[in-house]
Design a protein around this motif. Structure first.
Motif, short mmCIF file in Angstrom:
data_model
loop_
_atom_site.label_atom_id
_atom_site.label_comp_id
_atom_site.label_asym_id
_atom_site.label_seq_id
_atom_site.Cartn_x
_atom_site.Cartn_y
_atom_site.Cartn_z
N GLY A 27 17.71 47.60 68.32
CA GLY A 27 19.17 47.68 68.77
C GLY A 27 19.74 49.57 69.16
N PHE A 28 19.11 50.16 69.58
CA PHE A 28 19.59 51.10 69.41
C PHE A 28 19.10 51.98 70.82
CE2 PHE A 28 21.20 51.68 65.48
CZ PHE A 28 22.99 52.03 65.96
N GLU A 29 19.29 52.40 71.91
CA GLU A 29 18.85 53.30 72.85
C GLU A 29 19.07 54.95 73.13
OE1 GLU A 29 17.76 53.57 77.35
OE2 GLU A 29 18.61 52.11 76.85
N VAL A 30 18.60 55.96 72.55
CA VAL A 30 18.93 57.46 72.40
C VAL A 30 19.05 58.10 74.13
CG1 VAL A 30 18.51 59.97 71.61
CG2 VAL A 30 18.06 57.66 70.42
N VAL A 31 20.40 58.31 74.87
CA VAL A 31 20.45 57.91 75.44
C VAL A 31 20.62 59.59 76.12
CG1 VAL A 31 21.39 55.64 76.90
CG2 VAL A 31 22.92 57.16 75.85
N GLY A 32 21.48 60.30 74.96
CA GLY A 32 21.56 61.87 75.22
C GLY A 32 20.93 62.47 73.66
N LEU A 33 20.81 63.74 74.26
CA LEU A 33 21.13 65.08 72.74
C LEU A 33 21.63 66.34 73.11
CD1 LEU A 33 16.98 64.64 72.58
CD2 LEU A 33 18.50 63.48 71.55
N CYS A 34 22.17 66.99 72.18
CA CYS A 34 23.57 67.46 72.32
C CYS A 34 23.12 68.65 71.04
CB CYS A 34 25.07 66.99 72.21
SG CYS A 34 25.84 69.15 72.81
N GLN A 35 22.76 69.99 71.37
CA GLN A 35 23.25 71.17 70.79
C GLN A 35 22.62 72.24 71.56
OE1 GLN A 35 19.27 72.43 69.40
NE2 GLN A 35 20.30 72.35 66.50
N ARG A 36 23.60 73.72 71.41
CA ARG A 36 23.98 75.14 72.19
C ARG A 36 22.71 75.25 72.34
NH1 ARG A 36 28.23 77.96 68.41
NH2 ARG A 36 27.02 76.73 66.83
N SER A 37 21.83 75.14 71.84
CA SER A 37 20.36 75.57 72.24
C SER A 37 19.42 74.68 72.73
CB SER A 37 19.81 76.52 70.80
OG SER A 37 19.30 75.77 69.54
N ILE A 38 20.33 73.67 72.95
CA ILE A 38 19.31 72.23 73.72
C ILE A 38 18.13 73.13 75.02
CG2 ILE A 38 20.79 71.31 75.06
CD1 ILE A 38 18.45 69.41 72.93
N GLU A 310 16.94 56.21 58.55
CA GLU A 310 17.42 54.24 59.27
C GLU A 310 18.29 53.79 58.23
OE1 GLU A 310 13.62 51.02 60.14
OE2 GLU A 310 12.87 53.25 60.57
N ARG A 311 18.21 53.70 57.30
CA ARG A 311 19.06 52.18 56.48
C ARG A 311 20.17 52.61 57.37
NH1 ARG A 311 16.47 50.06 51.31
NH2 ARG A 311 14.27 50.73 51.66
N GLU A 312 20.87 54.21 57.20
CA GLU A 312 21.92 53.59 57.47
C GLU A 312 22.59 53.80 58.42
OE1 GLU A 312 24.14 57.54 55.27
OE2 GLU A 312 21.93 58.55 56.39
N GLN A 313 21.43 54.06 59.77
CA GLN A 313 21.94 53.16 61.07
C GLN A 313 21.72 52.24 61.46
OE1 GLN A 313 23.22 55.80 62.71
NE2 GLN A 313 23.17 57.14 60.83
N ARG A 314 20.62 51.89 60.76
CA ARG A 314 21.09 49.75 60.63
C ARG A 314 22.22 49.80 60.02
NH1 ARG A 314 16.22 47.33 61.60
NH2 ARG A 314 13.98 49.25 61.65
N PHE A 315 22.75 49.73 59.23
CA PHE A 315 23.61 49.32 58.81
C PHE A 315 25.44 49.93 59.70
CE2 PHE A 315 28.27 50.64 56.06
CZ PHE A 315 28.78 49.81 56.17
N LEU A 316 25.06 50.81 60.85
CA LEU A 316 26.12 50.77 61.53
C LEU A 316 26.18 49.89 62.25
CD1 LEU A 316 27.78 52.95 63.33
CD2 LEU A 316 26.29 53.91 64.22
N LEU A 317 24.56 49.58 62.97
CA LEU A 317 24.17 48.79 63.73
C LEU A 317 24.88 47.42 63.03
CD1 LEU A 317 22.98 48.34 66.40
CD2 LEU A 317 21.31 47.06 65.39
N ARG A 318 24.77 46.84 62.26
CA ARG A 318 25.30 45.69 61.79
C ARG A 318 26.66 45.95 61.65
NH1 ARG A 318 25.96 43.20 56.02
NH2 ARG A 318 25.31 45.10 55.33
N ALA A 319 27.26 46.31 61.40
CA ALA A 319 29.26 47.10 61.47
C ALA A 319 29.25 46.53 62.75
CB ALA A 319 29.39 48.01 60.95
N ILE A 320 29.27 47.24 63.60
CA ILE A 320 29.02 46.65 65.13
C ILE A 320 28.95 45.43 65.53
CG2 ILE A 320 28.48 47.88 67.08
CD1 ILE A 320 27.79 50.27 66.02
#
Length: 356
Positions: A27-38, A310-320
């Motif tokens: 249910g997710f797609e990582v479209v961006g990564l952000c870090q000063r030293s990326i 992963e369980r935390e992010q699955r909870f976020l997806l369900r909350a949405i």
């Protein structure tokens, strides 16, 4: 529901674990990564297609993500989360919510006003063994005694990470929110006052900070809680992991199995693994002896640290997807932060801090 497009901000230990969790969840797609030293980061192949940004504001404006995952140092949490929600994004925010109670309240108020989902990284709330530990503790009667600690003997890269964290918070604030949250989930009584003590065991950190601290909490129902945390190469590996609740009807403790006792205190998996739960019954037989033997509940088959992310992010997806009301979740996060911030104030002032 369409895939939720995610921007992950901060790629330290927790940030990278969360980024890989999103990559594993359909249910997710990582479209961006952000870090000063990326530009210099060598990242796993699962994240290869994501755009890379050294600047958060630029990434947020360029991507317009559905979700922003914030895993940076605490002094950036409030501003980054508020910017994301104002831009229309849901937010996963690593604990603590912010660097002050006032900023945490600003974050929660923004979530309520914008209608965006805000999930805070209280990882133990998603751990089946910790959930069971809390259930058992609630059956022990009232008042309760909470005894908890998490000391970490760190060196090399681990100590460098801890020193960066010490730029924002002491260990009793950064780690303490987890275990104070556990105490508050068990008793649900109003915390009344906090007493904190701390000391500086090395000069190898910023002035005015301490790397060892302990706090005591007094609750309205008569319950009392103690928490201790220290970071650094000088910390002892003896009794670094104590999780114990005592009540009129007995006690419940998280204990390490013999096979797990060699775990290092700086190992993140050791922070979440329960290994075994020991349930002690206080009831007495007519002859005065204990009426019931202790119960040892095996929890060896439990999730790893990455599984819990992963369980935390699955909870976020369900909350949405299900529009879950996260009001209590957010308020509890502010409550535990208020307690540990008060403990830090007590350390610095030498006075007990009243919460009521």
């Amino acid at each position: 529901m369409n895939k939720q497009r995610v921007l992950v901000v901060g790629l330290g230990g927790m940030g990278l674990s969360h980024a890989l969790a999103y990559a594993r969840i359909p249910g997710f797609e990582v479209v961006g990564l952000c870090q000063r030293s990326i530009a210099s980061r060598d990242l796993p192949s699962a994240l290869a297609k994501a755009a890379r940004f050294p600047d958060y504001a630029t990434a947020l404006a360029a991507l317009g993500p559905d979700v922003v995952s914030i895993n940076t140092l605490p002094d950036t949490h409030a501003d980054f989360a508020i910017q994301a929600m104002e831009a229309g994004s849901h937010v996963f925010l690593e604990k603590p919510v912010a660097d002050s109670v006032a900023n945490a309240e600003r974050v929660v108020a923004t979530a309520r006003r914008t209608g965006r989902k805000l999930v805070i990284g209280y990882i133990l709330r998603h751990h089946p063994s910790w959930i069971r530990f809390i259930e058992l503790a609630r059956e022990l009667g009232s008042p309760l005694v909470f005894r908890m600690n998490l000391n970490q003997q760190s060196s090399g890269a681990e100590w460098e990470t801890h020193k960066r964290l010490l730029g924002s918070f002491s260990p009793i604030v950064d780690c303490g929110v987890h275990y104070v949250d556990v105490m508050c989930q068990i008793t649900r009584a109003r915390p009344l006052r906090v007493h904190g003590m701390g000391t500086r065991l090395t000069e190898d950190m910023q002035p005015g900070m301490y790397n060892y601290g302990q706090l005591q909490i007094f609750f309205e129902d008569g319950s009392v809680g103690w928490y201790e945390a220290g970071w650094g190469p000088m910390m002892s590996e003896t009794a670094f992991f104590v999780k114990d609740v005592i009540g009129p009807k007995g006690s419940v403790s998280i204990v390490m199995a013999e096979t797990a006792k060699a775990a290092r205190s700086a190992d993140m998996n050791a922070h979440t693994k329960t290994n075994q739960i020991l349930l002690h019954h206080a009831a007495l037989a007519p002859d005065g002896s204990l009426a019931k033997a202790d119960e040892l509940i095996d929890t060896a088959d439990e999730p790893t640290h990455d599984d819990l992310c992963e369980r935390e992010q699955r909870f976020l997806l369900r909350a949405i997807a299900e529009d879950i009301d996260l009001g209590d979740h957010m308020d509890d996060a502010v409550k535990s932060l208020r307690i540990v911030i008060a403990a830090d104030e007590s350390v610095r002032s030498g006075k007990v801090v009243e919460l009521a």
